[in-house]
Design an enzyme around this catalytic site. Structure first.
Site, PDB file in Angstrom:
ATOM      1  N   LYS A   1      38.392  21.761  33.761  1.00 24.53           N
ATOM      2  CA  LYS A   1      38.311  23.313  34.276  1.00 24.53           C
ATOM      3  C   LYS A   1      38.064  24.199  32.959  1.00 24.53           C
ATOM      4  CE  LYS A   1      41.069  26.520  36.861  1.00 24.53           C
ATOM      5  NZ  LYS A   1      42.162  27.046  37.864  1.00 24.53           N
TER       6      LYS A   1
ATOM      7  N   GLU B   1      47.322  23.621  50.499  1.00 21.87           N
ATOM      8  CA  GLU B   1      47.543  24.768  50.048  1.00 21.87           C
ATOM      9  C   GLU B   1      47.589  25.963  50.849  1.00 21.87           C
ATOM     10  OE1 GLU B   1      44.981  25.339  46.358  1.00 21.87           O
ATOM     11  OE2 GLU B   1      45.811  27.509  46.243  1.00 21.87           O
TER      12      GLU B   1
ATOM     13  N   ARG C   1      32.309  36.789  44.783  1.00 20.88           N
ATOM     14  CA  ARG C   1      32.731  35.459  44.427  1.00 20.88           C
ATOM     15  C   ARG C   1      32.083  34.232  44.834  1.00 20.88           C
ATOM     16  NH1 ARG C   1      39.097  33.798  44.439  1.00 20.88           N
ATOM     17  NH2 ARG C   1      38.643  31.417  44.422  1.00 20.88           N
TER      18      ARG C   1
ATOM     19  N   GLU D   1      39.544  31.398  35.881  1.00 23.77           N
ATOM     20  CA  GLU D   1      40.828  31.812  36.115  1.00 23.77           C
ATOM     21  C   GLU D   1      41.727  31.935  34.897  1.00 23.77           C
ATOM     22  OE1 GLU D   1      42.187  29.205  39.200  1.00 23.77           O
ATOM     23  OE2 GLU D   1      41.552  30.595  40.920  1.00 23.77           O
TER      24      GLU D   1
ATOM     25  N   TRP E   1      39.800  39.407  42.834  1.00 25.10           N
ATOM     26  CA  TRP E   1      39.814  38.037  43.171  1.00 25.10           C
ATOM     27  C   TRP E   1      38.550  37.629  44.117  1.00 25.10           C
ATOM     28  CZ3 TRP E   1      42.517  34.286  40.475  1.00 25.10           C
ATOM     29  CH2 TRP E   1      43.727  34.759  39.827  1.00 25.10           C
TER      30      TRP E   1
ATOM     31  N   ASP F   1      37.559  28.918  48.383  1.00 17.55           N
ATOM     32  CA  ASP F   1      38.731  28.107  47.805  1.00 17.55           C
ATOM     33  C   ASP F   1      39.519  27.464  48.919  1.00 17.55           C
ATOM     34  OD1 ASP F   1      40.447  27.235  46.024  1.00 17.55           O
ATOM     35  OD2 ASP F   1      41.560  28.990  45.710  1.00 17.55           O
TER      36      ASP F   1
ATOM     37  N   ARG G   1      34.385  20.801  36.665  1.00 14.76           N
ATOM     38  CA  ARG G   1      34.525  21.780  37.844  1.00 14.76           C
ATOM     39  C   ARG G   1      33.622  22.771  38.076  1.00 14.76           C
ATOM     40  NH1 ARG G   1      39.829  23.906  39.463  1.00 14.76           N
ATOM     41  NH2 ARG G   1      40.016  23.078  41.330  1.00 14.76           N
TER      42      ARG G   1
ATOM     43  N   ASN H   1      44.739  23.020  35.327  1.00 12.51           N
ATOM     44  CA  ASN H   1      45.101  23.994  34.274  1.00 12.51           C
ATOM     45  C   ASN H   1      46.028  23.196  33.234  1.00 12.51           C
ATOM     46  OD1 ASN H   1      43.813  26.198  35.760  1.00 12.51           O
ATOM     47  ND2 ASN H   1      45.919  25.864  37.060  1.00 12.51           N
TER      48      ASN H   1
ATOM     49  N   GLU I   1      34.713  18.342  46.057  1.00 16.65           N
ATOM     50  CA  GLU I   1      36.349  18.448  45.964  1.00 16.65           C
ATOM     51  C   GLU I   1      36.931  19.062  47.044  1.00 16.65           C
ATOM     52  OE1 GLU I   1      37.673  20.306  42.222  1.00 16.65           O
ATOM     53  OE2 GLU I   1      39.212  21.294  43.511  1.00 16.65           O
TER      54      GLU I   1
ATOM     55  N   GLU J   1      51.692  22.021  40.503  1.00 18.23           N
ATOM     56  CA  GLU J   1      51.057  23.299  41.022  1.00 18.23           C
ATOM     57  C   GLU J   1      50.679  23.017  42.347  1.00 18.23           C
ATOM     58  OE1 GLU J   1      48.649  25.381  38.536  1.00 18.23           O
ATOM     59  OE2 GLU J   1      47.135  26.374  40.157  1.00 18.23           O
TER      60      GLU J   1
END
Ligand SMILES: *[C@@H]1O[C@H](CO)[C@@H](O)[C@H](O)[C@H]1NC(C)=O
Ligand SMILES: *[C@@H]1O[C@H](CO)[C@@H](O)[C@H](O)[C@H]1NC(C)=O
Ligand SMILES: *[C@@H]1O[C@H](CO)[C@@H](O)[C@H](O)[C@H]1NC(C)=O
Ligand SMILES: *[C@@H]1O[C@H](CO)[C@@H](O)[C@H](O)[C@H]1NC(C)=O
Ligand SMILES: *[C@@H]1O[C@H](CO)[C@@H](O)[C@H](O)[C@H]1NC(C)=O
Ligand SMILES: *[C@@H]1O[C@H](CO)[C@@H](O)[C@H](O)[C@H]1NC(C)=O
Ligand SMILES: *[C@@H]1O[C@H](CO)[C@@H](O)[C@H](O)[C@H]1NC(C)=O
Ligand SMILES: *[C@@H]1O[C@H](CO)[C@@H](O)[C@H](O)[C@H]1NC(C)=O
Ligand SMILES: *[C@@H]1O[C@H](CO)[C@@H](O)[C@H](O)[C@H]1NC(C)=O
Ligand SMILES: *[C@@H]1O[C@H](CO)[C@@H](O)[C@H](O)[C@H]1NC(C)=O
Ligand SMILES: *[C@@H]1O[C@H](CO)[C@@H](O)[C@H](O)[C@H]1NC(C)=O
Ligand SMILES: *[C@@H]1O[C@H](CO)[C@@H](O)[C@H](O)[C@H]1NC(C)=O
Length: 836
Positions: A293, A404, A347, A297, A553, A376, A330, A216, A398, A173
């Site tokens: 996690k 990304e 968020r 999501e 989101w 994020d 997390r 994930n 983190e 990912e």
């Protein structure tokens, strides 16, 4: 004589093509006659089990000194009458040679290095520390830092991990450097050679743990064959002092174990986790622990059973406790279906909302792992307010070495300056100095654990990260996790010397490019704290500001025709500013005291709002995008000034990426400027936006076999329109009369390179071929691919110094392939010195 010698050196150096596999551990010969520096004659490694880091240290010393000085030292374990390099733990040293003064100064994983006496001493508090000291010594030698030194170095915090987001099927990912080195076809790989090489790299930057699979997570990691595989991986990593960790899927007891529940307070569930944990530790007795996690999501978690996140974390903590393991839990927990119509929903508030009341409820071997910012990994965020909220809980930060949202390793973005800002940020908890770096260590809240974790997308590509220059980020991460006080530029320059050698110009150019790269990327992506403005619903790569808003989101910009920004004030907004300690909250509550670079993070303002710089918000957008894109163009010139000074393999690899970045920076510039110009209707004072006198729009050319195509998002095509072939087997031709004055131009073609096809193009003037190319970036760059004409696939190719006469005919022939209909956006005829 001298010239001849230099010439020889040069040819030797340039002949050795480098694929990057050795990264900063090349141990290249020192360039000058400096290698008559006196080096001890033997190596004494006080530890002989082949899986021990001290044994590794002995081997590494032998390898390094052979490479740097061309001398083969013996490593037979005795200290003979001449000088030696002695490496080992303090305890082993004391046993062999008696007492040693600095012993008490060393903390866990710390080391003492001295080159002042007859012997070189490299002593670790533990075996790992001895190996770190060895790499520190070799790094000094490789950098020609030969003056005698003697010092103790201790880690800033105990946890210095990397997180791989590798899936069991071998995909990664956010991976941009090929498939996984850990997994293939559902199982741990058999061949662990590259895993050992990766562990070696990590040990050299003092990273002590790797969580090998995606957060994930997939429960089949826990089957018997994979547990055996985990053992194999841990065995490969152990000689480097790097511990293995794994990510767990919360509902495994049900989906994999066959229980009817995964409730953390159900005794059967606890027993199941204890059992599986015992089985893993039987094979990996020194496993570092688990990463989880949960309830984020779409991932399962304890909230399904109305249990708290602490209940969930503690369930794992109890299972690993007896084995000395820890649980990284997390804090990235949020609802991804929040209502964009609700002005006070946010968020950014989620982490504090979910975790604040749990402070003090986590077991001692739980560490809450907090992303550096509240959203994020954006190009600019304030630190997460959760760092200031959890005082009775161990925390870790983190970070992402994986780029990304920051160009996906196809753009140069040196991240250490971003991390530095976060580490040094003073959150003023209780009005006392409370830097983030001191919160994640024991310094501020006196917690037993803490540290950092960085997401890293190492793949099977020989370059590790898909881009030689991206490796400075991995190097800097390790060095800053060990010591956040180091300066990003110093770390960078060590890395440059180790990676590219000692040429002054190489040093200056790579330093300049790297240090300008984050500001440049921020300039041509999202400014003033509005976030990166990449496509958050698809690839996180190219521009798509509209994707931020009107969905659940919560990465909203709230841009409309007159105003923009998230109102995170307490007085009229989401209240997020109030999640910070009072001194910080006060700063962000008011527009006047909010720094420009976070204005739109905290405030909703008109486009005409004046910044402290004196510009309006909208004019700042326009100017920053022109400036950032211009800086990206300058990287090409800077890099090309190094031709001949770097082996051609790495020179060409990086040159290709810098040219790509320069083109894509223009795509970013135009897309963002066009979007906000269109939305606000406010013109650019400098009259650049929407004014492109050097362009010929493809849709305005005479077309045969091509047709106009309305691109979406509209602002990712010049004039909102491109051309595509009329079918997937029709060859398209586009022609135009050149009306520009006769002269020499750089001819740039903007086109779209989709995954799933390798279209072919030929551009000619009066039937004289200027260039041909293939839309095969998917074979050259690792960034997330796109199957559409959009801001991810939009790119540019440039042909330099093309002579044209007024009245000549420009012709482009496009041959479609697969799903790629040879798409073209526009052609630019650029006079010398102009880029548009
Ligand atoms: C190398 O050794 C020679 C002879 O011992 C000495 O003259 C020379 O200065 C040394 N070179 C360096 C760079 O230290
Ligand atoms: C270690 O190496 C040295 C130098 O090569 C040699 O003199 C000595 O005998 C060796 N010692 C052992 C125990 O092999
Ligand atoms: C877990 O991995 C297996 C093997 O690769 C795969 O078949 C399965 O689809 C994966 N499950 C999930 C939820 O990703
Ligand atoms: C294992 O992988 C390494 C590195 O990719 C390779 O050089 C080696 O040949 C492989 N070994 C086997 C037995 O396949
Ligand atoms: C532990 O798990 C193993 C393998 O799944 C199983 O064979 C064993 O019965 C379990 N033991 C207990 C006490 O549940
Ligand atoms: C969790 O609590 C909610 C509201 O109190 C309730 O409706 C739901 O049934 C509970 N779920 C479980 C699994 O206990
Ligand atoms: C809006 O969001 C806030 C914060 O999450 C919440 O408290 C409030 O109930 C929401 N309002 C509506 C009308 O949904
Ligand atoms: C590494 O990736 C590049 C593209 O990013 C590709 O051109 C090259 O073939 C890859 N090499 C290996 C060994 O995977
Ligand atoms: C206050 O919030 C409302 C939305 O509830 C918004 O429309 C308005 O612009 C805000 N006022 C100020 C002064 O920011
Ligand atoms: C070029 O100009 C000539 C003369 O004006 C015209 O006949 C011709 O159609 C034009 N060709 C293209 C491709 O626009
Ligand atoms: C290009 O070639 C075509 C076909 O051979 C010919 O018809 C045309 O006149 C040529 N154009 C120019 C500008 O030379
Ligand atoms: C063109 O599209 C058709 C229909 O989608 C497909 O069957 C065919 O394989 C495609 N041809 C090529 C060369 O990709």
């Amino acid at each position: 004589m001298t010239r001849c010698f230099l010439f020889l050196l040069l040819t030797v150096r340039l002949a050795t093509a480098e694929d990057g596999a050795n990264a900063w551990l090349r141990y290249a010969p020192l360039p000058q006659a400096n290698n008559n520096h006196s080096i001890p004659l033997s190596i004494v490694a006080l530890g002989n089990s082949k899986s021990s880091p001290v044994y590794t240290a002995g081997q590494e010393l032998q390898k390094g000194i052979k490479g740097i000085f061309g001398k083969k030292l013996s490593t037979n374990g005795t200290k003979d009458t001449s000088s030696s390099i002695v490496v080992g733990t303090i305890d082993a040293y004391k046993k062999a040679y008696g007492d040693f003064d600095e012993a008490d100064e060393l903390e866990e994983d710390g080391f003492f290095l001295s080159t002042e006496g007859r012997d070189v001493l490299i002593l670790g508090q533990n075996q790992r520390g001895a190996l770190y000291g060895t790499f520190a010594y070799l790094s000094r030698l490789a950098q020609n830092k030969l003056s005698p030194i003697s010092y103790v170095s201790n880690p800033h915090a105990p946890i210095r991990w990397v997180n791989e987001w590798d899936n069991l099927d071998g995909s990664i990912e956010r991976g941009y450097a090929g498939p996984s080195i850990f997994f293939r076809d559902g199982f741990v790989v058999d061949n662990v050679t590259r895993v050992a090489e990766y562990a070696r790299l990590l040990a050299s930057i003092r990273v002590n743990g790797i969580v090998i699979n995606n957060v994930n997570a997939n429960a089949t990691l826990l089957n018997a064959r994979n547990i055996e595989g985990l053992g194999r991986l841990a065995d490969a990593m152990r000689p480097f002092g790097v511990q293995l960790g794994i990510s767990l899927r919360f509902d495994s007891p049900q989906t994999f174990g066959g229980l009817n529940s995964y409730d953390p307070l159900d005794l059967k569930v606890d027993a199941w986790w204890a059992n599986i944990t015992n089985q893993i530790y039987k094979r990996v007795p020194d496993m570092a622990g688990y990463l989880v996690k949960a309830n984020s999501e779409g991932q399962p978690g304890p909230l399904t059973y109305n249990r708290t996140l602490a209940d969930g974390a503690n369930m794992f903590a109890k299972a690993v406790k007896a084995h000395g393991g820890i649980v990284m839990f997390r804090a990235f927990v949020y609802d991804n279906h929040i209502n964009p119509g609700n002005w006070t929903a946010d968020r950014a508030n989620a982490a504090v909302d979910f975790f604040q009341h749990l402070d003090g409820k986590f077991d001692d071997n739980v560490v809450v792992q907090i992303k550096y910012g509240p959203i994020d990994f954006q190009v600019r965020e304030p630190p997460s307010p959760l760092f200031s909220t959890l005082r009775k809980t161990s925390t870790a930060i983190e970070l992402q070495v994986t780029q990304e949202y920051l160009g996906q390793q196809s753009h140069l973005v040196y991240l250490a300056p971003l991390w530095k800002e976060i580490f040094e940020y003073d959150l003023r908890v209780d009005d006392r100095p409370s830097k983030v770096k001191d919160i994640i260590s024991s310094a501020r809240f006196n917690r037993p654990l803490g540290g950092s974790a960085a997401v890293v997308n190492v793949g099977t590509n020989m370059t590790w990260l898909g881009n030689h220059l991206a490796m400075s980020n991995l190097y800097a991460y390790g060095m800053m996790a060990w010591d956040p006080a180091v300066l990003p530029e110093d770390v960078l320059q060590d890395w440059i010397r180790l990676t590219f050698g000692f040429d002054r110009q190489v040093m200056n150019v790579i330093t300049e490019m790297s240090m300008k790269s984050w500001p440049a990327y921020e300039n041509y992506s999202g400014n003033l704290g509005i976030q990166t403005l990449t496509d958050i619903l698809y690839t996180h790569f190219g521009p798509n500001p509209a994707s931020q808003d009107n969905n659940g989101w919560g990465q909203w910009t709230r841009a409309d025709s007159t105003s923009i920004g998230m109102d995170r004030t307490v007085k009229n907004g989401t209240g997020n500013a109030g999640q910070y300690p009072p001194a910080i909250a006060k700063t962000y509550e008011n527009i006047e005291s909010t720094p420009d670079n976070l204005l739109l993070w905290f405030h909703h303002v008109p486009y005409t709002q004046l910044l402290k710089s004196g510009k309006t918000v909208i004019q700042h957008f326009y100017d920053a995008h022109y400036e950032g894109a211009a800086t990206a163009q300058s990287f090409v010139m800077l890099w090309q000034s190094l031709k001949g000074k770097i082996d051609s393999e790495r020179y060409e690899h990086i040159n290709f990426r810098q040219m790509y970045q320069a083109g894509h920076a223009l795509v970013w510039r135009d897309a963002i400027n066009e979007f906000y110009h269109n939305l606000s209707g406010i013109p650019d004072q400098a009259k650049r936006v929407r004014n492109h006198p050097y362009r010929i729009e493809a849709e305005k050319m005479a077309l045969s076999g091509y047709k106009a195509y309305a691109v979406s998002p509209f602002h990712t095509a010049s004039g909102y329109t491109a051309i595509v072939t009329t079918s997937n087997s029709t060859i398209g031709t586009a022609t135009a009369n050149i009306t520009y004055a006769s002269g020499t131009y750089d001819l740039a073609v903007n086109y779209y390179d989709l995954i799933g096809g390798r279209a072919n193009y030929e551009v000619s003037i009066n039937n004289r071929t200027i260039g041909t190319w293939t839309g095969d970036l998917e074979d050259q760059l690792g960034h997330a691919p796109s199957i559409y004409l959009d801001g991810h696939s939009a790119t540019r190719i440039t042909f330099k110094g093309v002579k044209v006469n007024t009245g000549d005919i420009l012709k482009i022939v496009g041959r479609p392939d697969g799903i790629e209909p040879a798409p073209i956006d526009y052609v630019s005829f650029l006079p010398p010195g102009i880029v548009d």
